[in-house]
Enzyme design. Structure first.
Site, mmCIF file in Angstrom:
data_model
loop_
_atom_site.group_PDB
_atom_site.id
_atom_site.type_symbol
_atom_site.label_atom_id
_atom_site.label_comp_id
_atom_site.label_asym_id
_atom_site.label_seq_id
_atom_site.Cartn_x
_atom_site.Cartn_y
_atom_site.Cartn_z
ATOM 1 N N ASP A 12 0.101 10.975 37.410
ATOM 2 C CA ASP A 12 0.272 10.763 35.973
ATOM 3 C C ASP A 12 1.043 11.701 35.189
ATOM 4 O OD1 ASP A 12 0.078 10.030 33.290
ATOM 5 O OD2 ASP A 12 -2.253 9.331 33.351
ATOM 6 N N HIS A 38 0.270 6.393 35.339
ATOM 7 C CA HIS A 38 -0.459 6.356 34.092
ATOM 8 C C HIS A 38 -1.430 5.061 34.169
ATOM 9 C CE1 HIS A 38 -2.183 7.565 30.384
ATOM 10 N NE2 HIS A 38 -1.596 6.365 29.781
ATOM 11 N N SER A 85 -6.239 5.687 28.490
ATOM 12 C CA SER A 85 -5.471 6.610 27.809
ATOM 13 C C SER A 85 -6.217 7.098 26.471
ATOM 14 C CB SER A 85 -4.133 5.920 27.792
ATOM 15 O OG SER A 85 -3.162 6.792 27.399
#
Length: 301
Positions: free
Chosen positions: A234, A264, A120
């Protein structure tokens, strides 16, 4: 300072490293089983995502240690058990600068170029380190990297106002834990984790808004073998950013594993998807980096 390390399957050794500005970051270090790997086959630097901490990755560290790799992860400044004001940064490139210092200390300690794995926001930080050639690395692995975000015009207006007037003001973190994984236990654990941050500041968001277009523009400069692990469903980051980065990077260096149903946190997805993602990671490492007994990349003096 970095020193001892824990073996896979045990609690990680925790040490602290002082950054140039005096901020101390928590490090967690795992080592592979010395009976199987008297000498580790490489080093992975793991960079976690926004608001979380490196203590959420023991299963990833165990997989990597099982391949003969040592793993070092740090809590980003203002996150987890690291120092610094919560979710506040002095400038937009600070996370990349901190990773460069972590990299330098690891190279001094183990005399080899590390693999960098970022999730991320950590994926954006890792991508910036590699594409801007801040430091040489052995390989790059990006998990659901924050290379594009869906931000409304109203949110951008509010961000610009806060950035101009109160860049350190903390506001509620918009991450919806239910969108992290199809496993409801992941959302529950995230919400109840005392080290997960519940706020964000305009200064931290600016690290995304400046870093994402720069990483995309620099993708053609990538020099290390790269794997992207991307969840097609996501809704925390925009997976289209991973496609754009993959398409812009050198074709012979960059590979992408796309999981249509993945949310995610693909390392924390419900089974069987979690196992498929981890198998893709370990398979790529075995094929590309010789972690089943191949040569290591030594750091240049």
């Amino acid at each position: 300072m970095p020193g001892t390390a824990a073996r896979a399957g045990t609690a990680p050794a925790e040490t602290r490293q002082r950054m140039r500005d005096g901020t101390e970051l928590l490090l967690r270090t795992w080592l592979p089983d010395p009976q199987r790997y008297p000498e580790p086959l490489g080093t992975v630097l793991l960079v976690h995502g926004l608001a979380e901490h490196s203590g959420r990755y023991p299963h990833v560290a165990a997989l990597l240690c099982g391949l003969g790799l040592r793993v070092r992860a740090h809590d980003l400044r203002g996150h987890g058990a690291s120092g610094g004001p919560r979710m506040v940064v002095p400038h937009a490139d600070i996370y990349v600068e901190d990773l460069a210092e972590i990299h330098d200390a690891a190279v001094r300690q183990w005399n080899e170029l590390p693999i960098v794995l970022g999730h991320s926001m950590g994926g954006l930080v890792a991508a910036r380190l590699a594409t801007a050639r801040v430091r040489p690395i052995r390989a790059l692995i990006l998990s659901s990297p924050a290379l594009a975000l869906r931000i409304s015009g109203g949110m951008m207006t509010m961000h610009r106002l806060l950035l101009a007037l109160a860049p350190r003001l903390r506001v509620p973190n918009p991450i919806d834990a239910r969108l992290l994984s199809h496993d409801p236990e992941v959302a529950r654990a995230y919400r109840t984790d005392p080290l997960v941050q519940s706020t964000i500041s305009a200064g931290v968001l600016e690290t995304f808004l400046r870093g994402m277009p720069q990483a995309q523009a620099d993708a053609p400069r990538l020099e290390a073998p790269t794997l992207l692990l991307v969840g097609g469903a996501d809704r925390i980051v925009d997976p289209a950013g991973s496609r754009a980065f993959h398409d812009g990077a050198p074709e012979d260096l960059c590979e992408m594993a796309w999981f249509d149903a993945g949310y995610h946190e693909i390392f924390n997805e419900a089974e069987p998807l979690r196992g498929e993602v981890l198998a893709a990671l370990s398979g790529w490492l075995r094929r590309h980096l010789g972690t089943a007994g191949g040569p290591q990349a030594q750091a240049k003096p």
